[in-house]
Design an enzyme around this catalytic site. Sequence first.
Site, PDB file in Angstrom:
ATOM      1  CG  LEU A  55      -2.218  -1.340   0.681  1.00 39.15           C
ATOM      2  CD1 LEU A  55      -2.640  -0.994   2.213  1.00 39.15           C
ATOM      3  CD2 LEU A  55      -2.557  -1.179   0.190  1.00 39.15           C
ATOM      4  N   GLY A  56       1.750   0.879   0.400  1.00 39.80           N
ATOM      5  CA  GLY A  56       2.857   2.550   0.893  1.00 39.80           C
ATOM      6  C   GLY A  56       4.221   2.226   1.590  1.00 39.80           C
ATOM      7  N   GLY A  58       7.918   4.945   3.851  1.00 40.30           N
ATOM      8  CA  GLY A  58       8.079   5.273   3.986  1.00 40.30           C
ATOM      9  C   GLY A  58       9.012   5.471   5.376  1.00 40.30           C
ATOM     10  N   GLY A  59       9.059   6.278   5.991  1.00 44.44           N
ATOM     11  CA  GLY A  59      10.616   6.969   6.701  1.00 44.44           C
ATOM     12  C   GLY A  59      10.422   5.265   8.066  1.00 44.44           C
ATOM     13  CG  MET A  60       8.226   5.949  11.320  1.00 44.84           C
ATOM     14  SD  MET A  60       8.793   5.631  12.797  1.00 44.84           S
ATOM     15  CE  MET A  60       8.285   5.024  13.550  1.00 44.84           C
ATOM     16  N   GLY A  61       8.041   2.157   7.637  1.00 45.73           N
ATOM     17  CA  GLY A  61       8.244   1.189   7.710  1.00 45.73           C
ATOM     18  C   GLY A  61       7.651   0.728   5.892  1.00 45.73           C
ATOM     19  CE  LYS A  78       4.321   2.490   9.477  1.00 43.62           C
ATOM     20  NZ  LYS A  78       3.959   3.986   9.606  1.00 43.62           N
ATOM     21  CG  ASP A 171       4.422  11.654  12.169  1.00 46.62           C
ATOM     22  OD1 ASP A 171       4.315  12.655  12.605  1.00 46.62           O
ATOM     23  OD2 ASP A 171       4.173  10.156  11.489  1.00 46.62           O
TER      24      ASP A 171
END
Length: 534
Positions: A55-56, A58-61, A78, A171
Amino acid sequence: MVARSGAPPISDVGVPSIPVATQFVSARRVRLGGESLLDIVPGVTFAGYRIVGELGSGGMGTVYLGRHPRLPRQDAVKVLAAERSGGERFRADFLREAEIAARVRHSNLVAVHDRGEQDGRLWIAMQYVAGVDLAQLIRRGPVAPERAVHVLTEAARGLDELHRAGLLHLDVKPANVLIDEQPGRADRVLVTDFGIARTVEDSAADTAEGGFTGTLSYAAPEQLDDGPIDHRADVYALGCTLFQMLTGALPFVRETTGSLIYAHMHEDPPRPSVVNPGVPVGFDAVVARAMAKRPGDRYPSCGEFATAARAALAGVVEPMPERRSARRRRRVIAAAVTAVLVAGAGFAGVRLLAADTPRTVPAASNRPVTGTIDPAYWGSYAYIAQTFPDLLPPTPFGAGYQELTGCITVAADGSDGPSWATAVPLARLYCVGNSDPVYSLYVTCNADRSPISPDFGISRAEGDERWSRPSGSGHLFWGTGVLWGTGLVVDNRNQGVLDVYFDDPGRNFCRLAVYGNTDTGAELRANWWPNAPI
Protein backbone atom coordinates in the site's frame (compact mmCIF):
# COMPACT_ATOMS: atom_id res chain seq x y z
CA MET A 1 -3.75 2.95 6.67
CA VAL A 2 -5.58 4.26 3.65
CA ALA A 3 -5.69 3.08 0.08
CA ARG A 4 -4.48 5.94 -2.07
CA SER A 5 -6.90 7.60 -4.43
CA GLY A 6 -8.15 5.30 -7.11
CA ALA A 7 -8.08 2.14 -5.03
CA PRO A 8 -11.53 0.55 -4.73
CA PRO A 9 -13.22 -0.36 -1.45
CA ILE A 10 -12.49 -3.85 -0.21
CA SER A 11 -15.13 -6.51 -0.09
CA ASP A 12 -15.40 -8.54 3.08
CA VAL A 13 -14.95 -11.66 0.97
CA GLY A 14 -13.19 -10.99 -2.32
CA VAL A 15 -9.62 -9.95 -2.95
CA PRO A 16 -9.53 -6.25 -3.89
CA SER A 17 -8.39 -5.09 -7.28
CA ILE A 18 -4.95 -3.68 -6.45
CA PRO A 19 -3.59 -1.17 -8.96
CA VAL A 20 -1.13 -2.74 -11.40
CA ALA A 21 1.76 -0.81 -9.91
CA THR A 22 1.34 -2.62 -6.60
CA GLN A 23 0.33 -6.09 -7.79
CA PHE A 24 3.87 -7.25 -8.34
CA VAL A 25 6.05 -5.69 -5.66
CA SER A 26 9.74 -6.25 -6.31
CA ALA A 27 11.39 -8.56 -3.80
CA ARG A 28 12.87 -6.85 -0.76
CA ARG A 29 15.68 -8.27 1.31
CA VAL A 30 15.88 -7.23 4.94
CA ARG A 31 18.98 -8.02 6.96
CA LEU A 32 19.30 -7.86 10.71
CA GLY A 33 22.58 -8.87 12.28
CA GLY A 34 23.76 -10.18 8.91
CA GLU A 35 20.88 -12.67 8.62
CA SER A 36 18.80 -12.61 5.44
CA LEU A 37 15.10 -12.58 6.28
CA LEU A 38 11.92 -13.51 4.45
CA ASP A 39 10.98 -11.24 1.54
CA ILE A 40 7.53 -9.73 1.97
CA VAL A 41 5.96 -9.94 -1.48
CA PRO A 42 2.47 -10.77 -2.79
CA GLY A 43 1.58 -14.38 -2.03
CA VAL A 44 3.87 -14.65 1.00
CA THR A 45 2.39 -15.32 4.44
CA PHE A 46 3.66 -12.89 7.08
CA ALA A 47 2.37 -12.70 10.66
CA GLY A 48 -0.41 -15.04 9.57
CA TYR A 49 -1.58 -12.67 6.84
CA ARG A 50 -1.53 -13.61 3.17
CA ILE A 51 0.11 -10.55 1.57
CA VAL A 52 -1.96 -9.17 -1.33
CA GLY A 53 0.14 -6.12 -2.24
CA GLU A 54 2.01 -3.08 -1.00
CA LEU A 55 0.00 0.00 0.00
CA GLY A 56 2.87 2.39 0.65
CA SER A 57 6.16 2.93 2.40
CA GLY A 58 7.96 5.65 4.31
CA GLY A 59 10.62 6.33 6.89
CA MET A 60 8.96 4.18 9.56
CA GLY A 61 8.40 1.13 7.41
CA THR A 62 6.19 -0.41 4.75
CA VAL A 63 2.44 -1.05 4.81
CA TYR A 64 0.99 -4.09 3.06
CA LEU A 65 -2.54 -5.21 2.32
CA GLY A 66 -3.03 -8.61 3.93
CA ARG A 67 -5.83 -11.16 3.98
CA HIS A 68 -6.76 -12.11 7.53
CA PRO A 69 -5.94 -15.77 8.23
CA ARG A 70 -9.38 -16.60 9.65
CA LEU A 71 -11.82 -13.72 9.17
CA PRO A 72 -13.31 -12.65 5.80
CA ARG A 73 -11.52 -9.30 5.72
CA GLN A 74 -8.30 -7.55 4.71
CA ASP A 75 -6.14 -5.44 7.03
CA ALA A 76 -3.34 -2.96 6.57
CA VAL A 77 -0.19 -4.60 7.98
CA LYS A 78 2.58 -2.14 8.84
CA VAL A 79 6.06 -3.66 9.13
CA LEU A 80 8.58 -1.39 10.78
CA ALA A 81 11.83 -0.77 8.95
CA ALA A 82 14.76 -2.84 10.21
CA GLU A 83 16.54 0.22 11.60
CA ARG A 84 13.37 1.13 13.54
CA SER A 85 13.17 -2.27 15.21
CA GLY A 86 16.49 -2.22 17.03
CA GLY A 87 16.96 -1.98 20.77
CA GLU A 88 15.33 -4.01 23.48
CA ARG A 89 13.64 -1.00 25.06
CA PHE A 90 12.11 0.12 21.78
CA ARG A 91 10.81 -3.36 21.02
CA ALA A 92 9.28 -3.78 24.47
CA ASP A 93 7.73 -0.31 24.37
CA PHE A 94 6.34 -0.85 20.87
CA LEU A 95 4.64 -4.10 21.76
CA ARG A 96 3.23 -2.71 25.02
CA GLU A 97 2.01 0.57 23.57
CA ALA A 98 0.53 -1.07 20.48
CA GLU A 99 -1.43 -3.31 22.84
CA ILE A 100 -2.78 -0.20 24.60
CA ALA A 101 -3.67 1.36 21.26
CA ALA A 102 -5.50 -1.82 20.25
CA ARG A 103 -7.86 -1.31 23.20
CA VAL A 104 -8.86 2.18 22.00
CA ARG A 105 -12.04 2.09 19.94
CA HIS A 106 -13.55 5.23 18.41
CA SER A 107 -15.33 6.03 15.16
CA ASN A 108 -12.65 8.63 14.33
CA LEU A 109 -9.67 6.34 14.94
CA VAL A 110 -8.40 3.64 12.62
CA ALA A 111 -8.74 0.43 14.63
CA VAL A 112 -5.55 -1.37 15.67
CA HIS A 113 -6.29 -5.10 15.47
CA ASP A 114 -3.07 -6.84 16.44
CA ARG A 115 0.68 -6.46 16.83
CA GLY A 116 3.67 -8.70 17.12
CA GLU A 117 7.13 -9.66 15.92
CA GLN A 118 8.24 -12.08 13.24
CA ASP A 119 11.77 -12.78 12.02
CA GLY A 120 13.05 -9.86 14.08
CA ARG A 121 10.61 -7.39 12.51
CA LEU A 122 7.89 -5.62 14.45
CA TRP A 123 4.48 -5.37 12.82
CA ILE A 124 1.06 -3.94 13.54
CA ALA A 125 -2.25 -4.80 11.85
CA MET A 126 -4.77 -1.98 11.39
CA GLN A 127 -8.16 -1.36 9.88
CA TYR A 128 -7.97 -0.83 6.10
CA VAL A 129 -9.85 2.24 4.88
CA ALA A 130 -10.48 3.00 1.21
CA GLY A 131 -10.32 6.67 0.28
CA VAL A 132 -7.79 9.50 0.31
CA ASP A 133 -5.77 11.14 3.01
CA LEU A 134 -6.01 14.80 3.92
CA ALA A 135 -2.67 15.56 2.24
CA GLN A 136 -4.12 14.40 -1.07
CA LEU A 137 -7.22 16.50 -0.48
CA ILE A 138 -5.12 19.61 0.22
CA ARG A 139 -3.15 19.10 -2.99
CA ARG A 140 -6.35 19.83 -4.88
CA GLY A 141 -6.25 23.32 -3.35
CA PRO A 142 -7.21 24.99 -0.06
CA VAL A 143 -10.09 23.24 1.70
CA ALA A 144 -13.29 25.29 2.10
CA PRO A 145 -13.56 26.59 5.69
CA GLU A 146 -16.79 24.66 6.34
CA ARG A 147 -15.24 21.38 5.25
CA ALA A 148 -11.97 22.15 7.06
CA VAL A 149 -13.82 22.70 10.34
CA HIS A 150 -15.71 19.41 9.88
CA VAL A 151 -12.46 17.50 9.31
CA LEU A 152 -10.85 19.27 12.26
CA THR A 153 -13.78 18.47 14.55
CA GLU A 154 -13.84 14.78 13.64
CA ALA A 155 -10.06 14.40 13.96
CA ALA A 156 -10.15 16.20 17.30
CA ARG A 157 -12.69 13.71 18.65
CA GLY A 158 -10.42 10.81 17.77
CA LEU A 159 -7.33 12.48 19.25
CA ASP A 160 -9.10 13.36 22.50
CA GLU A 161 -10.12 9.71 22.84
CA LEU A 162 -6.51 8.70 22.30
CA HIS A 163 -5.39 11.18 24.97
CA ARG A 164 -7.97 9.85 27.43
CA ALA A 165 -6.36 6.44 27.00
CA GLY A 166 -3.03 7.91 28.09
CA LEU A 167 -1.47 7.96 24.60
CA LEU A 168 0.05 10.78 22.57
CA HIS A 169 0.02 10.63 18.79
CA LEU A 170 3.05 12.92 18.20
CA ASP A 171 2.82 12.69 14.40
CA VAL A 172 -0.43 14.48 13.62
CA LYS A 173 -0.31 15.68 10.00
CA PRO A 174 -2.56 15.61 6.91
CA ALA A 175 -1.06 12.32 5.69
CA ASN A 176 -2.26 10.67 8.91
CA VAL A 177 -5.86 11.89 8.61
CA LEU A 178 -7.93 9.66 6.33
CA ILE A 179 -10.93 10.98 4.42
CA ASP A 180 -13.66 8.63 3.24
CA GLU A 181 -15.44 10.92 0.79
CA GLN A 182 -19.14 10.11 0.50
CA PRO A 183 -21.12 12.06 -2.14
CA GLY A 184 -24.05 13.87 -0.60
CA ARG A 185 -22.84 13.17 2.94
CA ALA A 186 -20.28 14.62 5.29
CA ASP A 187 -16.78 13.17 5.06
CA ARG A 188 -15.95 10.26 7.31
CA VAL A 189 -12.69 11.20 9.05
CA LEU A 190 -10.29 8.81 10.79
CA VAL A 191 -6.91 9.45 12.42
CA THR A 192 -4.32 6.78 11.68
CA ASP A 193 -0.72 5.81 12.43
CA PHE A 194 -1.15 5.96 16.20
CA GLY A 195 -0.23 2.29 16.64
CA ILE A 196 3.28 3.51 17.43
CA ALA A 197 2.00 6.31 19.64
CA ARG A 198 3.85 6.99 22.87
CA THR A 199 2.55 7.00 26.40
CA VAL A 200 2.87 10.27 28.28
CA GLU A 201 5.52 8.79 30.60
CA ASP A 202 7.67 7.39 27.79
CA SER A 203 7.45 10.62 25.80
CA ALA A 204 8.92 12.43 28.78
CA ALA A 205 11.70 9.84 28.97
CA ASP A 206 12.43 10.16 25.27
CA THR A 207 12.73 13.93 25.61
CA ALA A 208 15.19 13.56 28.45
CA GLU A 209 17.30 11.27 26.26
CA GLY A 210 17.25 13.64 23.29
CA GLY A 211 14.86 11.58 21.16
CA PHE A 212 12.58 12.97 18.47
CA THR A 213 9.31 11.54 17.23
CA GLY A 214 7.19 13.11 14.53
CA THR A 215 7.42 15.13 11.32
CA LEU A 216 9.36 18.35 11.52
CA SER A 217 6.88 20.54 9.63
CA TYR A 218 4.28 19.89 12.36
CA ALA A 219 6.53 19.52 15.42
CA ALA A 220 5.66 21.48 18.56
CA PRO A 221 8.48 23.54 20.11
CA GLU A 222 8.73 21.24 23.13
CA GLN A 223 9.42 18.29 20.81
CA LEU A 224 12.51 20.14 19.59
CA ASP A 225 13.64 21.44 22.98
CA ASP A 226 14.14 19.84 26.38
CA GLY A 227 10.66 20.61 27.69
CA PRO A 228 8.10 18.04 28.86
CA ILE A 229 5.70 16.71 26.22
CA ASP A 230 2.00 16.11 26.73
CA HIS A 231 -1.19 16.03 24.65
CA ARG A 232 -0.86 19.71 23.78
CA ALA A 233 1.89 18.80 21.31
CA ASP A 234 -0.89 17.16 19.28
CA VAL A 235 -2.95 20.38 19.60
CA TYR A 236 -0.04 22.28 18.04
CA ALA A 237 0.30 19.83 15.15
CA LEU A 238 -3.47 19.97 14.59
CA GLY A 239 -3.13 23.77 14.43
CA CYS A 240 -0.51 23.39 11.68
CA THR A 241 -2.88 21.02 9.91
CA LEU A 242 -5.80 23.49 10.07
CA PHE A 243 -3.57 26.25 8.69
CA GLN A 244 -2.57 23.99 5.80
CA MET A 245 -6.18 23.05 5.09
CA LEU A 246 -7.27 26.69 4.95
CA THR A 247 -4.34 28.00 2.88
CA GLY A 248 -2.90 25.04 0.98
CA ALA A 249 0.52 25.86 2.45
CA LEU A 250 2.54 24.85 5.50
CA PRO A 251 2.77 27.49 8.23
CA PHE A 252 6.58 27.42 8.16
CA VAL A 253 8.72 26.56 5.16
CA ARG A 254 12.39 27.41 5.42
CA GLU A 255 15.56 26.78 3.44
CA THR A 256 17.35 24.77 6.10
CA THR A 257 16.43 22.35 8.84
CA GLY A 258 17.87 24.70 11.44
CA SER A 259 15.77 27.60 10.13
CA LEU A 260 12.62 25.49 10.24
CA ILE A 261 13.29 24.44 13.81
CA TYR A 262 13.96 28.07 14.75
CA ALA A 263 10.63 29.11 13.20
CA HIS A 264 8.68 26.56 15.22
CA MET A 265 10.41 27.66 18.42
CA HIS A 266 10.48 31.44 17.98
CA GLU A 267 8.32 32.79 15.15
CA ASP A 268 4.59 33.49 15.14
CA PRO A 269 2.65 31.61 12.44
CA PRO A 270 1.31 33.68 9.54
CA ARG A 271 -2.35 34.63 9.61
CA PRO A 272 -4.42 32.30 7.39
CA SER A 273 -6.73 35.15 6.31
CA VAL A 274 -3.69 37.00 4.92
CA VAL A 275 -2.34 33.98 3.03
CA ASN A 276 -5.83 33.17 1.70
CA PRO A 277 -8.26 36.13 1.74
CA GLY A 278 -11.14 33.67 1.44
CA VAL A 279 -10.60 32.55 5.04
CA PRO A 280 -12.69 34.36 7.71
CA VAL A 281 -10.49 36.59 9.85
CA GLY A 282 -11.67 34.84 13.03
CA PHE A 283 -9.44 31.87 12.19
CA ASP A 284 -6.31 33.98 12.69
CA ALA A 285 -6.65 34.04 16.49
CA VAL A 286 -7.72 30.37 16.60
CA VAL A 287 -4.67 29.16 14.70
CA ALA A 288 -2.37 31.47 16.67
CA ARG A 289 -3.58 30.04 19.98
CA ALA A 290 -3.41 26.42 18.80
CA MET A 291 0.18 27.04 17.66
CA ALA A 292 1.28 29.01 20.72
CA LYS A 293 4.92 28.39 21.63
CA ARG A 294 4.15 27.54 25.26
CA PRO A 295 1.84 24.54 25.79
CA GLY A 296 0.00 26.41 28.56
CA ASP A 297 -1.07 29.10 26.08
CA ARG A 298 -2.74 26.59 23.74
CA TYR A 299 -6.22 25.12 23.89
CA PRO A 300 -6.32 22.53 26.67
CA SER A 301 -7.73 19.87 24.32
CA CYS A 302 -8.25 19.20 20.65
CA GLY A 303 -12.01 19.36 21.20
CA GLU A 304 -11.83 22.89 22.62
CA PHE A 305 -9.69 23.88 19.65
CA ALA A 306 -12.37 22.54 17.30
CA THR A 307 -15.09 24.40 19.23
CA ALA A 308 -13.19 27.67 18.76
CA ALA A 309 -12.82 26.95 15.03
CA ARG A 310 -16.58 26.41 14.70
CA ALA A 311 -17.16 29.75 16.41
CA ALA A 312 -14.78 31.45 13.97
CA LEU A 313 -16.70 29.89 11.09
CA ALA A 314 -19.89 31.40 12.55
CA GLY A 315 -18.30 34.85 12.54
CA VAL A 316 -16.93 35.12 16.06
CA VAL A 317 -13.66 37.08 16.08
CA GLU A 318 -11.57 36.70 19.22
CA PRO A 319 -8.66 39.00 20.08
CA MET A 320 -5.30 37.76 18.86
CA PRO A 321 -3.43 36.09 21.72
CA GLU A 322 -0.52 37.95 23.22
CA ARG A 323 2.60 37.43 21.18
CA ARG A 324 5.09 35.63 23.36
CA SER A 325 8.70 35.14 22.40
CA ALA A 326 9.76 31.65 23.40
CA ARG A 327 12.88 32.17 25.50
CA ARG A 328 14.63 29.03 24.45
CA ARG A 329 18.33 28.42 24.05
CA ARG A 330 19.65 28.55 20.50
CA ARG A 331 22.02 25.72 21.25
CA VAL A 332 19.15 23.22 21.11
CA ILE A 333 18.78 23.88 17.37
CA ALA A 334 21.92 21.95 16.51
CA ALA A 335 20.90 19.08 18.80
CA ALA A 336 17.42 19.04 17.32
CA VAL A 337 18.79 18.94 13.79
CA THR A 338 20.87 15.91 14.71
CA ALA A 339 17.83 14.24 16.27
CA VAL A 340 15.76 14.91 13.16
CA LEU A 341 18.38 13.42 10.86
CA VAL A 342 18.81 10.35 13.06
CA ALA A 343 15.04 9.91 13.22
CA GLY A 344 14.82 10.04 9.43
CA ALA A 345 12.43 12.99 9.34
CA GLY A 346 11.08 14.16 6.01
CA PHE A 347 13.63 16.98 5.70
CA ALA A 348 16.68 14.72 5.87
CA GLY A 349 17.97 15.92 2.50
CA VAL A 350 17.87 19.63 3.30
CA ARG A 351 21.10 21.63 3.26
CA LEU A 352 22.44 22.46 6.72
CA LEU A 353 23.84 25.99 6.86
CA ALA A 354 25.44 27.88 9.72
CA ALA A 355 22.86 30.66 9.64
CA ASP A 356 19.40 29.89 10.98
CA THR A 357 17.75 33.11 9.82
CA PRO A 358 15.38 32.38 6.92
CA ARG A 359 15.76 34.31 3.68
CA THR A 360 12.82 36.55 2.81
CA VAL A 361 10.29 34.88 0.52
CA PRO A 362 8.32 36.76 -2.12
CA ALA A 363 5.27 38.65 -0.92
CA ALA A 364 2.00 36.79 -1.39
CA SER A 365 -0.29 37.76 -4.23
CA ASN A 366 -3.74 39.04 -3.37
CA ARG A 367 -5.61 35.96 -4.54
CA PRO A 368 -5.88 32.44 -3.15
CA VAL A 369 -3.77 29.70 -4.66
CA THR A 370 -6.03 27.15 -6.35
CA GLY A 371 -3.63 24.47 -7.50
CA THR A 372 -2.14 26.19 -10.56
CA ILE A 373 1.19 28.01 -10.79
CA ASP A 374 1.03 31.57 -9.41
CA PRO A 375 3.78 33.50 -11.27
CA ALA A 376 3.76 36.32 -8.68
CA TYR A 377 5.46 34.03 -6.17
CA TRP A 378 8.14 32.74 -8.55
CA GLY A 379 9.39 36.04 -9.99
CA SER A 380 11.92 35.57 -12.79
CA TYR A 381 11.77 31.80 -12.16
CA ALA A 382 8.08 31.61 -13.10
CA TYR A 383 8.89 30.16 -16.52
CA ILE A 384 10.40 27.12 -14.80
CA ALA A 385 7.36 26.52 -12.60
CA GLN A 386 5.05 26.97 -15.58
CA THR A 387 7.05 24.41 -17.54
CA PHE A 388 6.29 21.76 -14.89
CA PRO A 389 2.92 22.85 -13.41
CA ASP A 390 1.84 19.36 -12.32
CA LEU A 391 5.16 18.56 -10.66
CA LEU A 392 6.08 21.77 -8.82
CA PRO A 393 3.90 23.41 -6.14
CA PRO A 394 1.67 26.41 -6.97
CA THR A 395 3.99 28.57 -4.88
CA PRO A 396 7.54 27.88 -3.66
CA PHE A 397 6.19 27.03 -0.21
CA GLY A 398 3.02 25.24 -1.35
CA ALA A 399 2.63 21.50 -1.96
CA GLY A 400 3.34 19.89 -5.32
CA TYR A 401 3.45 16.28 -6.49
CA GLN A 402 3.97 13.94 -3.51
CA GLU A 403 4.22 16.96 -1.15
CA LEU A 404 7.13 18.54 -3.03
CA THR A 405 7.69 21.88 -1.29
CA GLY A 406 10.20 24.40 0.08
CA CYS A 407 11.56 25.44 -3.33
CA ILE A 408 14.52 27.85 -3.29
CA THR A 409 17.00 29.23 -5.79
CA VAL A 410 20.49 27.77 -5.69
CA ALA A 411 23.85 28.62 -7.20
CA ALA A 412 26.01 26.28 -9.28
CA ASP A 413 27.71 24.88 -6.17
CA GLY A 414 24.43 24.32 -4.32
CA SER A 415 24.79 27.38 -2.07
CA ASP A 416 22.17 30.11 -1.73
CA GLY A 417 21.10 31.45 -5.11
CA PRO A 418 19.93 34.90 -6.19
CA SER A 419 16.62 36.47 -5.23
CA TRP A 420 13.45 35.46 -7.04
CA ALA A 421 13.47 38.79 -8.91
CA THR A 422 16.99 38.30 -10.32
CA ALA A 423 17.13 36.85 -13.82
CA VAL A 424 20.11 34.58 -14.50
CA PRO A 425 21.14 32.81 -17.72
CA LEU A 426 21.19 29.36 -16.08
CA ALA A 427 18.53 29.13 -13.37
CA ARG A 428 18.48 26.44 -10.70
CA LEU A 429 15.68 25.45 -8.31
CA TYR A 430 15.95 23.10 -5.34
CA CYS A 431 12.78 21.60 -3.81
CA VAL A 432 12.34 19.20 -0.89
CA GLY A 433 10.43 15.93 -1.26
CA ASN A 434 8.61 13.86 1.33
CA SER A 435 11.22 11.03 1.22
CA ASP A 436 8.59 8.65 -0.12
CA PRO A 437 10.59 8.10 -2.25
CA VAL A 438 12.04 11.52 -3.28
CA TYR A 439 14.40 13.42 -0.96
CA SER A 440 14.90 16.38 -3.26
CA LEU A 441 14.55 17.69 -6.79
CA TYR A 442 16.83 19.99 -8.77
CA VAL A 443 15.46 21.78 -11.84
CA THR A 444 18.02 23.53 -14.07
CA CYS A 445 16.91 25.62 -17.06
CA ASN A 446 18.42 27.92 -19.69
CA ALA A 447 16.63 31.26 -19.51
CA ASP A 448 17.04 31.82 -23.28
CA ARG A 449 15.19 28.52 -23.94
CA SER A 450 18.17 27.01 -25.76
CA PRO A 451 18.56 23.22 -25.42
CA ILE A 452 20.37 22.39 -22.20
CA SER A 453 23.62 20.45 -22.09
CA PRO A 454 23.93 17.20 -20.11
CA ASP A 455 25.31 17.60 -16.60
CA PHE A 456 24.78 14.36 -14.75
CA GLY A 457 24.41 14.04 -10.99
CA ILE A 458 25.13 10.31 -11.28
CA SER A 459 28.43 9.01 -9.96
CA ARG A 460 27.68 5.34 -10.70
CA ALA A 461 25.52 4.71 -13.76
CA GLU A 462 23.01 1.86 -13.79
CA GLY A 463 21.12 2.40 -17.02
CA ASP A 464 19.44 4.74 -19.47
CA GLU A 465 16.57 4.65 -21.92
CA ARG A 466 14.60 6.71 -24.38
CA TRP A 467 11.20 7.52 -22.90
CA SER A 468 7.93 8.47 -24.53
CA ARG A 469 4.54 9.25 -23.07
CA PRO A 470 1.54 11.36 -24.16
CA SER A 471 3.17 14.50 -22.73
CA GLY A 472 6.33 14.12 -24.83
CA SER A 473 9.59 12.22 -25.05
CA GLY A 474 13.19 12.40 -23.94
CA HIS A 475 16.03 10.51 -22.31
CA LEU A 476 16.20 9.06 -18.79
CA PHE A 477 19.38 8.10 -16.94
CA TRP A 478 19.54 6.40 -13.54
CA GLY A 479 22.16 5.37 -11.04
CA THR A 480 23.53 6.50 -7.67
CA GLY A 481 25.12 9.76 -6.61
CA VAL A 482 25.76 12.17 -3.75
CA LEU A 483 23.50 15.19 -3.22
CA TRP A 484 25.78 17.82 -4.74
CA GLY A 485 26.51 21.19 -3.19
CA THR A 486 25.17 20.34 0.25
CA GLY A 487 28.18 19.10 2.13
CA LEU A 488 25.91 16.35 3.40
CA VAL A 489 25.60 12.70 2.43
CA VAL A 490 22.18 11.71 3.68
CA ASP A 491 22.26 8.77 6.07
CA ASN A 492 25.97 8.33 5.22
CA ARG A 493 25.20 6.63 1.95
CA ASN A 494 24.73 7.42 -1.71
CA GLN A 495 21.26 8.04 -3.05
CA GLY A 496 19.36 6.77 -6.06
CA VAL A 497 19.35 9.42 -8.80
CA LEU A 498 17.32 10.03 -11.95
CA ASP A 499 18.40 12.53 -14.61
CA VAL A 500 15.57 13.49 -16.97
CA TYR A 501 15.97 15.25 -20.34
CA PHE A 502 13.32 16.34 -22.83
CA ASP A 503 13.07 16.41 -26.64
CA ASP A 504 10.31 18.95 -27.25
CA PRO A 505 11.24 22.66 -27.56
CA GLY A 506 8.76 23.49 -24.81
CA ARG A 507 10.93 21.69 -22.25
CA ASN A 508 14.30 20.79 -23.78
CA PHE A 509 15.86 23.86 -22.15
CA CYS A 510 15.43 22.18 -18.72
CA ARG A 511 16.74 19.07 -17.03
CA LEU A 512 15.64 17.38 -13.80
CA ALA A 513 17.83 15.68 -11.20
CA VAL A 514 15.73 13.60 -8.79
CA TYR A 515 17.38 12.28 -5.59
CA GLY A 516 15.61 9.46 -3.81
CA ASN A 517 15.28 7.80 -0.44
CA THR A 518 16.53 4.67 -2.19
CA ASP A 519 19.79 2.76 -2.43
CA THR A 520 19.71 2.57 -6.21
CA GLY A 521 18.49 4.56 -9.16
CA ALA A 522 16.61 1.50 -10.39
CA GLU A 523 14.46 1.49 -7.25
CA LEU A 524 13.77 5.21 -7.61
CA ARG A 525 12.89 4.69 -11.26
CA ALA A 526 10.45 1.89 -10.36
CA ASN A 527 8.76 3.77 -7.50
CA TRP A 528 8.61 7.34 -8.83
CA TRP A 529 9.10 7.60 -12.58
CA PRO A 530 6.04 5.63 -13.88
CA ASN A 531 3.51 8.03 -12.30
CA ALA A 532 5.54 11.23 -12.23
CA PRO A 533 3.48 14.06 -13.84
CA ILE A 534 6.07 14.85 -16.50
